[in-house]
Design an enzyme around this catalytic site. Structure first.
Site, PDB file in Angstrom:
ATOM      1  N   ASP A   1      34.393  45.174  75.301  1.00 47.22           N
ATOM      2  CA  ASP A   1      34.135  43.895  75.957  1.00 47.22           C
ATOM      3  C   ASP A   1      35.248  43.663  76.993  1.00 47.22           C
ATOM      4  O   ASP A   1      36.243  44.393  77.021  1.00 47.22           O
ATOM      5  CB  ASP A   1      34.146  42.816  74.857  1.00 47.22           C
ATOM      6  CG  ASP A   1      33.739  41.440  75.358  1.00 47.22           C
ATOM      7  OD1 ASP A   1      33.139  41.340  76.437  1.00 47.22           O
ATOM      8  OD2 ASP A   1      34.034  40.465  74.631  1.00 47.22           O
TER       9      ASP A   1
ATOM     10  N   GLU B   1      35.950  44.145  82.702  1.00 44.17           N
ATOM     11  CA  GLU B   1      35.711  44.025  84.166  1.00 44.17           C
ATOM     12  C   GLU B   1      36.925  44.435  84.982  1.00 44.17           C
ATOM     13  O   GLU B   1      36.714  44.918  86.090  1.00 44.17           O
ATOM     14  CB  GLU B   1      35.303  42.587  84.499  1.00 44.17           C
ATOM     15  CG  GLU B   1      33.965  42.182  83.889  1.00 44.17           C
ATOM     16  CD  GLU B   1      34.007  41.982  82.373  1.00 44.17           C
ATOM     17  OE1 GLU B   1      35.093  41.595  81.894  1.00 44.17           O
ATOM     18  OE2 GLU B   1      33.015  42.225  81.693  1.00 44.17           O
TER      19      GLU B   1
ATOM     20  N   ASP C   1      27.560  36.698  78.569  1.00 45.03           N
ATOM     21  CA  ASP C   1      27.521  35.373  77.939  1.00 45.03           C
ATOM     22  C   ASP C   1      26.449  34.473  78.539  1.00 45.03           C
ATOM     23  O   ASP C   1      26.744  33.570  79.333  1.00 45.03           O
ATOM     24  CB  ASP C   1      28.903  34.723  78.064  1.00 45.03           C
ATOM     25  CG  ASP C   1      29.960  35.543  77.353  1.00 45.03           C
ATOM     26  OD1 ASP C   1      29.585  36.463  76.588  1.00 45.03           O
ATOM     27  OD2 ASP C   1      31.159  35.286  77.561  1.00 45.03           O
TER      28      ASP C   1
END
Ligand code: NOJ
Length: 945
Positions: A536, A539, A612
Site C-alpha cells: 500500500d 505512490e 480509497d
C-alpha cells in the site's frame, strides 16, 4: 477526521498531524496542483497548432532502424520571443536558438508495432542524459524487432524541397511514414493509404532541451510551501497524437471517470483539467474527475466503426497531462485537412521530463491492440486459484481472537472465503515484517489454523521504513545506503504511518534484491507459506510531502531525479515484493501481491485495487469504468473495495456491491477503521442470504474465471471487458460502461441506485441472451427494460457459449478442487455453442511447462464434444485430474429429447428437467443431463437422442 491514528507518536508528529488533519476532511483540490499551477502543462496547453518548426533531415537506415535528425526549419533570430509563450520565456527551452538537433529513431516490430524514439544527442554533451525507464519493456519484445533494410520516398504533390514522405513497411498491411517538412510520423494502411494514427499532425510538438544554468536563471518552483529546486531546469515534452477513424478514446488510467474519455478541451467545453497521470494518495477522491489517482498507464486506445481499434503508449514515468481535444478545438488553425466524413480524435500529451519512447499499435481489433501492448510490457501473471476467490479485509482485524471469530462466522453462516487480511495495526509500531505480539502472539499458529481450512492470510507491507535505529530493516537500509536521497544528498526523511520514515530506492536492482530477501521465512519472522502480501502507500504517499508525495528533486540511484521515475516508483516496489515471494517459494509458489500504485507492466506482478473509494452509489458506478480501463491497459486483475472504504454503506448498497463485485476480477471487501463492522452476517438474515448468494455466485463461476485468467495470461485480453471488446462493430456498445462482459460469455448490468425496480439493459449482437438465474431468453441487439429483483444484478449468458461451473459450496476454493463440474450450454440460433475450461494445480509454475488441462467444448449437430486444446506434447502426463462433469444444462434446445448417449462408453443417460442454479429459487425448468460423469481430462462426446 479519521484517516490517521495518533497513538505512539511523538509530540512533534502529533502537532503536525493536527495541522494536517485540520486541512483535510474530504478531497481538497487545493492540496494538488492543477495544470495552471504546473508550468510545463500551462505552457504546452497554450501553444497554438503549427507552432512546431522542426523538420526531419539526414534520414537513413541505421542498425535496422530508420534514423534522422529534427532541426528547426527557421531558427528565430536571437532574442526573439515566442509569441505563444505565457511570458515565462526563461523557461522555454525549444525556442533557444542554441537548440541542438534531436535524434529520431523509428523501429518496426512484429505484429504491426511501430516504435518512435526522440532524444537529445548524447554526443553533443547535454548537461545530463535524459532518463529512460528500465525494466518495463520485456526482453522478448526486443527480439521481435524487424530489421529495416530500405525505405522509399514519396514526393508530396505540390510541395518542393524537403517535403517528402519516407515510407517503411511495418507488416500486417501497414506502413510507417515520416513526413520531413513539417515533421510528422504516422501509420497508414498500405492499400488505400488511410491514416490510422499520427503524431505531430497539428504541429504541437515541443521538446525542451536541457540547458546549462546561466546567471539569472531561476528554475525553482514553489507549491504550498514546498520548493522544487529543479536543478536541471525545463525539460518537458509535448506533442499531439491523432486517432483516425475513431469514435472514442479510452485507457490512460487511473481516473475516476467514464470509460470513454470525455473531451477536456474544445468549443463545447467550459473548462476542464487535462487527464493527469501522477501517482498520488488522494484522500476521498471524487467519483467524477480527470484528476490522477494512485496509478498511471500512459496507454490510450481508440475505437471506432471506421478503423476499429488502435493504441498509443508513451513509455515515460514523469508527470503527464493529457488533453482529449473535442471536435473543432483547433478552430480551423490546424494544417491537417481530412475528408469531412472521416472521424478523428486528437489528443495532446504533455510530460515533465524523460524522452519520447512511444509505441503505435495498429489493431485492428480491440483484442489485437491489447495483445500488441502486452507484447511490449509483458503478459499478466497467472494468479493462484485462491487469489481469484473472495477476500475479506478490514482496517483492522484487531487481534488473533478477532481473526478466529471472523473466520468461524463465515463457516457458521455457510459463506465461503479464501483470504483474511491484516492491515497496518498488526505490526509493532508500523514496522513492517514485525507483529504486535500483544495482539498477535502466535502468528504462525493463526495462519496454520486458517490454512487447515484451505484459507490464506495477507499482511500489509508498505514502502516507508520507520527511522528507528532498533528496527533491523532501517538499520540495514541506512547502513547500506538503500534509501532515496533528498536534493542535498541526505537520506530523504518524510512522514507516514510510523512517523519519521525513509523510502527504499526501489529503482535500484540491488535494493530490490535485498528487499526480496526480507520475505524469506527466516527473515520474516512469524510468516508461513500461507501468508501473502499487500503493498500500500507506494505512490509513494508522504504525508508532509508536496501533494502528499515525495519531492520531485529527491534523488535515486545514478542521480535520477524522482520527477523522472515518480509514476513507476510503486511499480518497482511491487516488482521487488513479488520477486521476494517468488524466491521464498523457491519458484514453486506463484506470488500474490496486491498493490495500490501501478504503472505500465504492473500486470506482471499482481493485483491492483482502486484505493480509497467511498460507500456511495456513485462510487459503485464508477468502479466499473475504472476496472475496465485498467483491464484495457494490461491490469487484468483488479477490483474496488466492496462496500466502499470510507463511510457506512446502507445494507442495500452493500448487497448491490457484493452482487456486482462478485464479477470484479479481484473480489475483496474492505473498510476504513472508523466504519462500523460490516461482515456479511451483520445486517439481518435476508441481507446475509443475499450476500452469501453473491459470494456463492463467484465460487460457482471460479472455473470460468480461472479459465479467463489463463486467457489473459497468454493473450493480455482482460477478464472483465467493455462490451465493445466483444462487439466491436456495435456502436451502441462503444459508450456503455454501466454493463460489462466477463469473458466472452457473460454480460453483467450493475444496479447503481437505491430501490431500483427496473434496469435498462442493452444486449448487443444478433444472438439471444439467457438470464443466468431464470434461463429466460432475451433478444440481442436491443435495450430491454427489465424488472430488477433484490436477489441479484442482471447477468446474462450469451447464446453460443458454454460456461464451466462448480456448484457445490465449500468453505474455500481449495476445498473445491476435486468437486465435479457443471456445464451450462447456451445454444445460439444454429443450435451450437462453444466454451473452454483451463485447469492446473492452481498454485505452482508447473503450468509453464505444460502441466495443465485445457479443453474446448463444442456443441453442434446435437452433439457435445470435448477436445484437447493444450499444445501438442501436453498429453496429460504432467497434470491430470479425476474431476468429472456431473451436470450438463442445455438452454435453448427446441424440444425435449428422451436421453443422451455417451459415445465412448455407449452409455445412455436420461435427460430431465432440473434447476438452473444449485440452490436457486428457480424451479426445475431447464433441460439437464445428470451424471454423465465424463472426466474433464478425457476426450469424449455426448449425443442428444
Ligand atoms: C490506505 C489504503 O488505501 C487502505 O486500503 C488501507 O486500509 C490504509 N491505507 C491503512 O493501511
Amino acid at each position: 477526521m479519521t484517516y490517521f491514528k495518533t497513538h505512539n507518536f511523538s509530540v512533534l508528529f502529533f502537532v503536525f498531524l493536527i495541522l494536517f488533519l485540520a486541512s483535510v476532511s474530504a478531497w481538497k483540490k487545493d492540496e494538488f496542483r492543477n495544470c495552471n499551477q504546473t508550468p510545463f502543462c500551462s505552457r504546452a496547453r497554450s501553444r497554438k497548432p503549427n507552432s512546431c518548426s522542426l523538420i526531419a533531415v539526414d534520414v537513413s537506415i541505421f542498425d535496422g532502424d530508420l534514423v534522422g535528425k529534427l532541426v528547426p526549419k527557421n531558427t528565430p533570430p536571437k532574442g526573439e520571443q515566442n509569441p505563444d509563450s505565457n511570458g515565462d520565456d526563461s523557461d522555454h527551452g525549444s525556442q533557444d536558438p542554441a537548440s541542438n538537433p534531436l535524434l529520431l529513431r523509428i523501429s518496426a516490430y512484429q505484429d504491426g508495432i511501430l516504435r518512435l524514439k526522440i532524444d537529445e544527442d548524447p554526443s553533443l554533451n547535454p548537461p545530463k542524459r535524459r532518463f529512460e525507464l528500465p525494466s518495463v519493456i520485456v526482453p522478448e519484445f526486443l527480439e521481435k524487432k524487424l530489421w529495416l533494410q530500405r525505405f522509399s520516398e514519396e514526393k508530396i504533390d505540390g510541395d518542393s524541397g524537403f517535403s517528402s514522405l519516407v515510407v517503411v513497411y511495418l507488416g500486417n498491411g501497414y506502413e510507417a511514414v515520416l513526413r520531413k517538412d513539417p515533421f510528422e510520423v504516422f501509420v497508414r494502411e498500405k492499400n488505400g493509404g488511410k491514416r490510422v494514427i499520427s503524431l505531430n499532425s497539428h504541429g504541437l510538438f515541443d521538446f525542451e532541451q536541457l540547458r546549462v544554468k546561466k546567471e539569472g536563471d531561476n528554475w525553482e518552483e514553489n507549491f504550498r510551501g514546498h520548493t522544487d529546486t529543479r536543478p536541471y531546469g525545463p525539460q518537458s515534452i509535448s506533442f499531439d497524437v491523432s486517432f483516425h477513424g475513431a469514435d472514442y478514446v479510452y485507457g490512460i488510467p487511473e481516473h475516476a471517470t467514464s470509460l470513454a474519455l470525455k473531451p477536456t478541451r474544445g468549443p463545447e467545453i467550459d473548462f476542464s483539467e487535462p487527464y493527469r497521470l501522477f501517482n498520488l494518495d488522494v484522500f476521498e477522491y471524487l467519483h467524477e474527475s480527470p484528476f490522477g489517482l494512485y496509478g498511471s498507464i500512459p496507454f490510450m486506445l481508440s475505437h471506432g466503426k471506421e478503423h476499429g481499434t488502435t493504441g498509443f503508449f508513451w513509455l515515460n514515468a514523469a508527470e503527464m497531462q493529457i488533453d482529449v481535444l473535442g471536435a473543432g478545438w483547433d478552430a480551423g488553425e490546424s494544417r491537417l485537412s481530412l475528408p469531412s466524413d472521416q472521424k478523428r480524435i486528437d489528443t495532446l500529451w504533455m510530460g515533465e521530463a524523460g524522452v519520447i519512447d512511444a509505441f503505435f499499435f495498429v489493431g485492428p481489433g480491440p483484442k489485437d491492440v491489447v495483445r500488441q501492448y502486452v507484447s511490449v510490457t509483458g503478459m499478466p501473471a497467472m494468479p493462484q486459484l485462491f487469489a481469484t476467490a473472495y477476500h475479506q479485509c478490514r482496517w483492522n482485524y484487531r487481534d488473533e481472537e478477532d481473526v478466529y471469530h471472523v473466520d468461524s462466522k463465515f463457516d457458521e453462516h455457510d459463506i465461503p472465503y479464501d483470504v483474511l487480511w491484516l492491515d497496518i495495526e498488526h505490526t509493532d509500531g508500523k514496522k513492517y515484517f514485525t507483529w504486535d505480539r500483544v495482539l498477535f502472539p502466535n502468528p504462525e499458529e493463526m495462519q496454520n489454523k486458517l490454512a487447515a481450512k484451505g484459507r490464506r492470510m495477507v499482511t500489509i507491507v508498505d514502502p516507508h521504513i520507520k527511522r528507528d535505529d532498533s528496527y533491523y530493516i532501517h538499520k540495514e537500509a541506512s547502513d547500506k545506503g538503500h534509501y532515496v536521497k533528498d536534493a542535498s544528498g541526505k537520506d530523504y526523511d518524510g512522514w507516514c504511518w510510523p512517523g519519521s520514515s525513509s523510502y527504499l530506492d526501489m529503482l535500484s536492482p540491488e535494493v530490490r534484491e535485498w528487499w526480496a530477501d526480507k520475505f524469506s521465512y527466516k527473515n520474516y519472522v512469524g510468516s508461513t507459506s500461507s501468508l501473502y502480501i499487500w503493498n500500500d502507500m507506494n505512490e509513494p504517499s508522504v504525508f508532509n510531502g508536496p501533494e502528499v508525495t515525495m519531492p520531485r528533486d529527491a534523488l535515486h540511484i545514478g542521480g535520477v531525479e524522482h520527477r523522472e521515475i515518480h509514476n513507476a516508483y510503486g511499480y518497482y516496489f511491487h516488482m521487488g515484493t513479488a520477486s521476494g515471494l517468488e524466491k521464498r517459494g523457491e519458484g514453486k509458489d506463484r506470488p500474490f501481491v496486491l498493490s495500490r500504485a501501478f504503472f505500465a507492466g504492473s500486470q506482471r506482478y499482481g493485483a491492483i485495487w482502486t484505493g480509497d473509494n467511498t460507500a456511495e452509489w456513485e462510487h459503485l458506478r464508477v468502479s466499473v469504468p475504472m476496472v475496465l480501463s485498467m483491464g484495457l491497459t494490461g491490469i487484468i486483475f483488479s477490483g474496488a473495495d466492496v462496500g466502499g472504504f470510507f463511510g457506512n454503506p446502507e445494507p442495500e448498497l452493500l448487497v448491490r456491491w457484493y452482487q456486482l463485485g462478485a464479477y470484479y476480477p479481484f473480489f475483496r471487501a474492505h473498510a476504513h477503521h472508523d466504519t462500523k463492522r460490516r461482515e456479511p452476517w451483520l445486517f439481518g438474515e435476508r441481507n446475509t442470504a443475499l450476500m452469501r448468494d453473491a459470494i456463492h455466485n463467484r465460487y460457482m463461476l471460479l472455473p470460468y474465471f480461472y479459465t479467463l485468467f489463463r486467457e489473459a495470461n497468454t493473450t493480455g485480453v482482460p477478464v472483465m471487458r467493455p462490451l465493445w471488446m466483444e462487439f466491436p462493430a456495435d456502436e451502441a456498445a462503444f459508450n456503455n460502461d454501466e454493463a460489462f462482459m466477463v469473458g466472452n460469455s457473460i454480460l453483467v448490468q450493475g444496479v447503481y441506485s437505491e430501490r431500483a425496480k427496473h434496469a435498462s439493459v442493452y444486449l448487443p449482437g444478433g444472438q439471444s441472451w439467457y438470464d443466468m438465474r431464470s434461463g429466460t431468453a432475451y433478444k440481442g441487439g436491443m435495450t430491454h427494460k427489465l424488472e430488477v429483483s433484490e436477489e441479484s444484478v442482471p447477468a446474462f449468458q450469451k447464446a453460443g457459449t458454454i460456461i464451466p461451473r462448480k456448484d457445490r459450496y465449500r468453505r474455500s476454493s481449495t476445498q473445491m478442487v476435486h468437486d465435479p463440474y457443471t456445464l451450462v450450454i447456451a445454444l445460439n440460433s444454429s443450435q451450437s455453442a462453444e466454451g473452454e475450461l483451463y485447469v492446473d494445480d492452481g498454485k505452482s509454475f508447473e503450468f509453464q511447462r505444460g502441466a495443465f488441462i485445457h479443453r474446448r467444448f463444442i456443441f453442434s449437430n446435437g452433439k457435445l464434444t470435448s477436445l484437447n486444446v493444450a499444445p501438442v506434447g501436453n498429453d496429460g502426463r504432467l497434470f491430470t485430474s479425476d474431476c468429472v462433469i456431473e451436470r450438463i444444462i442445455l438452454l435453448g434446445y427446441p424440444s425435449r429429447p428422451k436421453g443422451a448417449l455417451i459415445e465412448a462408453s455407449n452409455k445412455e443417460v436420461e435427460m430431465e428437467m432440473g434447476p438452473l442454479r444449485p440452490k436457486g429459487s428457480g424451479a426445475a425448468s431447464v433441460l439437464t443431463i445428470r451424471k454423465p460423469n465424463v472426466r474433464i481430462s478425457d476426450d469424449w462426446s455426448i449425443r442428444i437422442l
